[in-house]
Design a protein around this motif. Structure first.
Motif, PDB file in Angstrom:
ATOM      1  N   GLY A  86       0.770  -1.283  -0.059  1.00 53.16           N
ATOM      2  CA  GLY A  86      -0.152   0.020  -0.103  1.00 53.16           C
ATOM      3  C   GLY A  86       0.695   1.296  -0.217  1.00 53.16           C
ATOM      4  O   GLY A  86       1.899   1.235   0.293  1.00 53.16           O
ATOM      5  N   ASP A  87       0.068   2.336  -0.088  1.00 57.66           N
ATOM      6  CA  ASP A  87       0.717   3.545  -0.266  1.00 57.66           C
ATOM      7  C   ASP A  87       0.224   4.218   1.232  1.00 57.66           C
ATOM      8  O   ASP A  87      -0.886   4.655   1.434  1.00 57.66           O
ATOM      9  N   PHE A  88       1.067   4.051   2.234  1.00 58.32           N
ATOM     10  CA  PHE A  88       0.735   4.156   3.441  1.00 58.32           C
ATOM     11  C   PHE A  88       0.598   5.997   3.829  1.00 58.32           C
ATOM     12  O   PHE A  88       0.096   6.207   5.018  1.00 58.32           O
ATOM     13  N   SER A  89       0.789   6.457   2.919  1.00 56.88           N
ATOM     14  CA  SER A  89       0.347   8.145   3.288  1.00 56.88           C
ATOM     15  C   SER A  89      -0.978   8.383   3.265  1.00 56.88           C
ATOM     16  O   SER A  89      -1.578   9.288   3.859  1.00 56.88           O
ATOM     17  N   PHE A  90      -1.781   7.313   2.994  1.00 54.14           N
ATOM     18  CA  PHE A  90      -3.171   7.274   3.298  1.00 54.14           C
ATOM     19  C   PHE A  90      -3.681   6.732   4.581  1.00 54.14           C
ATOM     20  O   PHE A  90      -4.851   6.507   4.596  1.00 54.14           O
TER      21      PHE A  90
END
Length: 417
Positions: free
Chosen positions: A361-365
């Motif tokens: 995942g893109d963990f900035s979300f």
């Protein structure tokens, strides 16, 4: 001196990467799997390389802070290196940690604004202490370095706008046309409300009085560790009830979070990944997971695993009997299908049927909201027989995935059972 040390560590990291790559290449050249001895040596090299990576990251962060003048407080935290009102607050804070309420003078009380604490109970920590505590927590949690972290100083909660429905594509039209009207865009709102998190630690009374470092540093480091482990646990599997909503918690329309629509199956035999025509190819499943994630998220995406699961991932081969794991060379990170990974001790660690086993995942979300107020209570009598002093620390935090689209969650499918 710091720059030279970083350069030496990078050379060491490169050497470890080359040595690990050579072991893997030897197995590939021989068209065989690594022997048990080779696997043991390979894992040891990569573990050591991971440790060197973490050391480099910490040193580079400190070096960058020095360059920008962000943090002019020395590591030993000596009050003599501070100035003005902040020096008075931190001197008073150290006096309270060392000797409790009796150790506070009238000037200390004014500096700490402790007038509402006549019994010597909870004191609100100075902002400098809180900022350094949170920085220590960030260092210990890799997820916080990838997530979006915000601080609340006045508001009680943070509303998060979420897109529940989107517009259709734009339509081709004439020079003066405006296209057809579209009323499909809908927004929902999830709320992040920091919840209290408390932890008790014990410190030797002798250590507080005689150590070369300040009580502030001792207490801060122990509190940071204990709060970090509690938060990381919640970031992984928290149920969202008076605590963060975890990445591996199944979400729904009411709760928010990541629903089962983002789950992808990976074939296992209950303890290991399988990779054959009969039971399925784990390598194919990871490839499918990568490309189930939209390409705009790939640049910041990371695989998230427990170290025991990652050890099995390292052994996965594709249909051509080639390892999908690639050891990084030089400054390049290790990758799985060209995407780096992060580790968490609180990520799922078993491969039983239907267990969650990891995530891409893109963990900035994943948003984390901290309340800056941090309180400590000093316990004197409770641990007197052990010559210890207890400290109860309380902070407030909340977190959740604010959009499920940037995440693909991996689930074990025991095809052999």
């Amino acid at each position: 001196m710091t720059t030279l040390k970083i350069r030496e560590l990078k050379n060491k990291r490169s050497s470890l990467g080359h040595e690990a790559t050579a072991i893997m290449q030897a197995a590939q050249d021989g068209n065989r799997a690594m022997t048990p001895d080779e696997e043991t040596k390979f894992d040891a090299l990569m573990d050591e390389r991971d440790q060197v990576d973490r050391t480099i990251e910490r040193m580079e962060r400190l070096l960058e802070q020095d360059r920008q003048g962000i943090d002019d407080i020395p590591d030993d935290g000596r009050p003599g290196n501070r100035g003005g009102a902040e020096a008075a607050r931190m001197d008073a804070w150290n006096a309270y940690l060392r000797d409790g309420r009796p150790g506070l003078t009238a000037d200390h009380v004014r500096a700490l604004n402790a007038g509402n604490d006549p019994e010597g109970g909870f004191l609100v920590a100075p902002e400098e202490f809180v900022n350094r505590l949170l920085a220590n927590v960030d260092d210990q949690l890799p997820l916080r370095g990838l997530a979006t972290v915000m601080r609340l100083t006045t508001a009680e909660s943070l509303g998060v706008p979420t897109r529940d429905a989107d517009l259709a594509d734009a339509t081709w039209t004439s020079e003066v046309g405006t296209g057809s009207q579209d009323d499909g865009l809908r927004f929902g709102k999830r709320e992040l409300r920091p919840h209290p998190l408390a932890k008790r630690v014990k410190v030797s009374r002798t250590l507080l009085r005689r150590a070369s470092m300040d009580p502030e540093q001792i207490v801060r480091e122990r509190m940071a560790y204990r709060h970090a482990t509690a938060q990381e646990n919640a970031f992984m599997t928290g149920d969202g009830n008076q605590k963060p909503l975890g990445l591996f918690t199944v979400g729904n329309a009411d709760l928010g979070g990541i629903t089962t629509s983002r789950d992808r199956q990976v074939p296992t035999d209950g303890t290991r990944f399988v990779n054959d025509a009969t039971n399925g190819y784990a390598a194919d499943a990871l490839i499918d997971a990568k490309y189930a994630l939209k390409p705009q998220y790939h640049a910041r995406a990371r695989w998230l695993f427990h170290r025991l699961v990652l050890a099995e991932v390292r052994k996965i081969k594709d249909a051509n009997d080639q390892y999908i794991w690639k050891a990084g060379l030089g400054d390049a990170p290790d990758t799985i299908l060209e995407i780096p990974h992060v580790l968490s001790e609180f990520a799922p660690s078993t491969l039983a049927d239907n267990d969650y086993i990891g995530m891409l995942g893109d963990f900035s979300f994943y948003w984390i909201v901290d309340a800056l107020q941090f309180e400590i209570q000093r316990l004197v009598e409770l641990y007197a027989e052990a010559n210890q002093i207890g400290f109860i620390g309380r902070m407030e935090s909340d977190a959740m995935p604010v959009l499920e689209e940037p995440f693909i969650r991996l689930q074990s499918n025991d095809t052999v059972a």
